[in-house]
Design a protein around this motif. Structure first.
Motif, mmCIF file in Angstrom:
data_model
loop_
_atom_site.group_PDB
_atom_site.id
_atom_site.type_symbol
_atom_site.label_atom_id
_atom_site.label_comp_id
_atom_site.label_asym_id
_atom_site.label_seq_id
_atom_site.Cartn_x
_atom_site.Cartn_y
_atom_site.Cartn_z
ATOM 1 N N ILE A 157 0.811 -1.220 0.000
ATOM 2 C CA ILE A 157 0.000 0.000 0.000
ATOM 3 C C ILE A 157 0.846 1.273 0.000
ATOM 4 N N GLY A 158 1.952 1.275 0.752
ATOM 5 C CA GLY A 158 2.761 2.485 0.882
ATOM 6 C C GLY A 158 3.213 3.059 -0.444
ATOM 7 N N PRO A 159 4.029 2.328 -1.205
ATOM 8 C CA PRO A 159 4.526 2.896 -2.467
ATOM 9 C C PRO A 159 3.504 2.902 -3.602
ATOM 10 N N LYS A 160 2.641 1.887 -3.673
ATOM 11 C CA LYS A 160 1.801 1.712 -4.872
ATOM 12 C C LYS A 160 0.554 2.595 -4.881
ATOM 13 N N ASN A 161 0.117 3.084 -3.708
ATOM 14 C CA ASN A 161 -0.988 4.031 -3.637
ATOM 15 C C ASN A 161 -2.288 3.519 -4.282
ATOM 16 N N PRO A 162 -2.801 2.348 -3.856
ATOM 17 C CA PRO A 162 -4.058 1.840 -4.429
ATOM 18 C C PRO A 162 -5.245 2.745 -4.135
ATOM 19 N N GLU A 163 -5.207 3.465 -3.020
ATOM 20 C CA GLU A 163 -6.299 4.388 -2.700
ATOM 21 C C GLU A 163 -6.404 5.482 -3.761
ATOM 22 N N GLY A 164 -5.252 6.085 -4.096
ATOM 23 C CA GLY A 164 -5.239 7.105 -5.139
ATOM 24 C C GLY A 164 -5.634 6.549 -6.494
ATOM 25 N N LEU A 188 -0.625 -4.502 -24.984
ATOM 26 C CA LEU A 188 -0.631 -4.256 -26.425
ATOM 27 C C LEU A 188 -1.933 -3.625 -26.907
ATOM 28 N N LYS A 189 -3.028 -3.855 -26.202
ATOM 29 C CA LYS A 189 -4.294 -3.267 -26.657
ATOM 30 C C LYS A 189 -4.716 -2.030 -25.851
ATOM 31 N N SER A 190 -3.996 -1.727 -24.773
ATOM 32 C CA SER A 190 -4.322 -0.545 -23.964
ATOM 33 C C SER A 190 -3.655 0.704 -24.526
ATOM 34 N N LYS A 191 -4.200 1.853 -24.165
ATOM 35 C CA LYS A 191 -3.652 3.128 -24.632
ATOM 36 C C LYS A 191 -2.811 3.833 -23.568
ATOM 37 N N ILE A 192 -3.274 3.822 -22.314
ATOM 38 C CA ILE A 192 -2.602 4.572 -21.261
ATOM 39 C C ILE A 192 -2.220 3.641 -20.115
ATOM 40 N N PHE A 193 -0.968 3.732 -19.702
ATOM 41 C CA PHE A 193 -0.523 3.043 -18.488
ATOM 42 C C PHE A 193 -0.533 4.062 -17.355
ATOM 43 N N PHE A 194 -1.281 3.749 -16.302
ATOM 44 C CA PHE A 194 -1.452 4.689 -15.194
ATOM 45 C C PHE A 194 -0.732 4.172 -13.957
ATOM 46 N N MET A 195 0.204 4.989 -13.428
ATOM 47 C CA MET A 195 0.988 4.604 -12.253
ATOM 48 C C MET A 195 0.963 5.749 -11.233
ATOM 49 N N PRO A 196 0.092 5.663 -10.217
ATOM 50 C CA PRO A 196 -0.010 6.737 -9.223
ATOM 51 C C PRO A 196 0.900 6.539 -8.010
ATOM 52 N N SER A 197 2.024 5.887 -8.190
ATOM 53 C CA SER A 197 2.899 5.492 -7.080
ATOM 54 C C SER A 197 3.414 6.693 -6.290
ATOM 55 N N ARG A 198 3.621 6.465 -4.987
ATOM 56 C CA ARG A 198 4.264 7.476 -4.154
ATOM 57 C C ARG A 198 5.771 7.468 -4.363
ATOM 58 N N TRP A 199 6.344 6.296 -4.605
ATOM 59 C CA TRP A 199 7.761 6.200 -4.956
ATOM 60 C C TRP A 199 7.997 4.900 -5.720
ATOM 61 N N GLU A 200 9.015 4.902 -6.556
ATOM 62 C CA GLU A 200 9.442 3.745 -7.351
ATOM 63 C C GLU A 200 10.943 3.873 -7.584
ATOM 64 N N SER A 201 11.610 2.735 -7.786
ATOM 65 C CA SER A 201 13.014 2.808 -8.189
ATOM 66 C C SER A 201 13.094 3.153 -9.677
ATOM 67 N N VAL A 257 0.920 7.817 -17.765
ATOM 68 C CA VAL A 257 0.479 8.896 -16.872
ATOM 69 C C VAL A 257 0.806 8.461 -15.455
ATOM 70 N N GLY A 258 1.404 9.345 -14.681
ATOM 71 C CA GLY A 258 1.773 8.941 -13.331
ATOM 72 C C GLY A 258 2.065 10.112 -12.427
ATOM 73 N N SER A 259 2.461 9.789 -11.233
ATOM 74 C CA SER A 259 2.814 10.790 -10.235
ATOM 75 C C SER A 259 4.183 11.389 -10.567
ATOM 76 N N PRO A 260 4.510 12.547 -9.989
ATOM 77 C CA PRO A 260 5.759 13.244 -10.358
ATOM 78 C C PRO A 260 6.985 12.682 -9.652
ATOM 79 N N ILE A 261 7.277 11.409 -9.903
ATOM 80 C CA ILE A 261 8.472 10.787 -9.330
ATOM 81 C C ILE A 261 9.557 10.690 -10.403
ATOM 82 N N GLU A 262 10.789 10.474 -9.953
ATOM 83 C CA GLU A 262 11.952 10.591 -10.837
ATOM 84 C C GLU A 262 11.867 9.713 -12.081
ATOM 85 N N SER A 263 11.571 8.435 -11.888
ATOM 86 C CA SER A 263 11.598 7.508 -13.020
ATOM 87 C C SER A 263 10.503 7.815 -14.035
#
Length: 255
Positions: free
Chosen positions: A85-92, A152-165, A181-187
């Motif tokens: 839950i911490g990094p992946k942000n399922p609530e968001g 391959l058939k999707s258009k947008i990958f959504f990653m709302p993570s709080r942090w990622e390597s 589309v994602g949160s403003p993290i470095e990667s």
């Protein structure tokens, strides 16, 4: 307690600096992460170690690099360990998708990965309507081949993570012709490439994530996305041969 925590933190910082000192080179996955490390070293009195830093991203598996991109559908896909839950942000994730699918009635969402019970918990918590639920496919864990088919058939990958390597799932999605589309993290700032292959939100706020998701979906609907060009750019950059050459170059400089 405060003094003890500061002692532990300083000991951790010193250990990290010591590891860098003993290393010939330090490889890090994105430019912003390298900037963070440079700041850390400067702040702790060791700017001389900055010259050891090299940026090399993580590679994507050959089957994704070589896959044939299919016709794209109005699908937002998210992949993660949702019980983390911490990094992946399922609530968001749930809050943003609920708002997005209410606004964009011609889009669907796919949520892949372990922790589907966590996703369901938030679906219940935020009282997601049946109309929205019918357009969200919560799959749980899937084999690699099936995940590739969805990408391959999707258009947008959504990653709302709080942090990622690095966010290897986002890199895989790019190689399958998705934009990110994602949160403003470095990667993710690196992988979206200043709008070329997606966009990051202003913040982790659900309205910020929603706005960015709407903006990116509008680009798809207005035929402003050249997803073959995007995929080819990242396939060239993230295939294992290219990554291996970068490591060889670093090693040769040491010699």
């Amino acid at each position: 307690i405060k003094n003890y925590l500061n002692f532990i933190k300083n000991k951790f910082y010193l250990k990290r600096i010591e590891m860098i000192e003993y290393s010939d080179r330090v490889v890090i996955e994105s430019p912003d992460a390298a900037n963070n490390l440079s700041f850390f070293l400067t702040k702790n009195g060791r700017p001389d170690l900055i010259n050891k830093i090299h940026i090399i991203p993580n590679p994507v598996t050959p089957d994704l690099i070589n896959s044939e991109i299919e016709t794209k559908e109005n699908i937002v896909i998210s992949i993660g360990r949702w019980n983390d839950i911490g990094p992946k942000n399922p609530e968001g994730l749930v809050q943003t998708l609920n708002k997005f699918l209410s606004f964009k009635t011609n889009w669907k969402a796919v949520i892949i990965g372990p922790g589907e019970n966590i996703i369901e918990m938030y679906m219940n918590k935020f009282k997601i309507s049946n109309n929205i639920r019918q357009r969200i496919n919560i799959t749980g864990s899937l084999p690699h081949e099936k995940i590739k088919d969805y990408l391959l058939k999707s258009k947008i990958f959504f990653m709302p993570s709080r942090w990622e390597s690095f966010g290897i799932a986002a890199a895989e999605a790019l190689c399958c012709g998705c934009t990110v589309v994602g949160s403003p993290i470095e990667s993710l700032r690196y992988l979206t490439n200043q709008g070329f292959s997606g966009n990051v939100s202003y913040s982790l706020d659900k309205d910020a994530l929603f706005g960015t998701l709407v903006y990116e979906s509008n680009k798809w609907e207005n035929n402003e996305i050249d997803y073959i060009r995007t995929a080819n750019y990242w396939r060239k950059k993230l295939n294992r041969q290219s990554i291996a050459k970068e490591f060889i170059s670093v090693i040769q400089k040491i010699r």
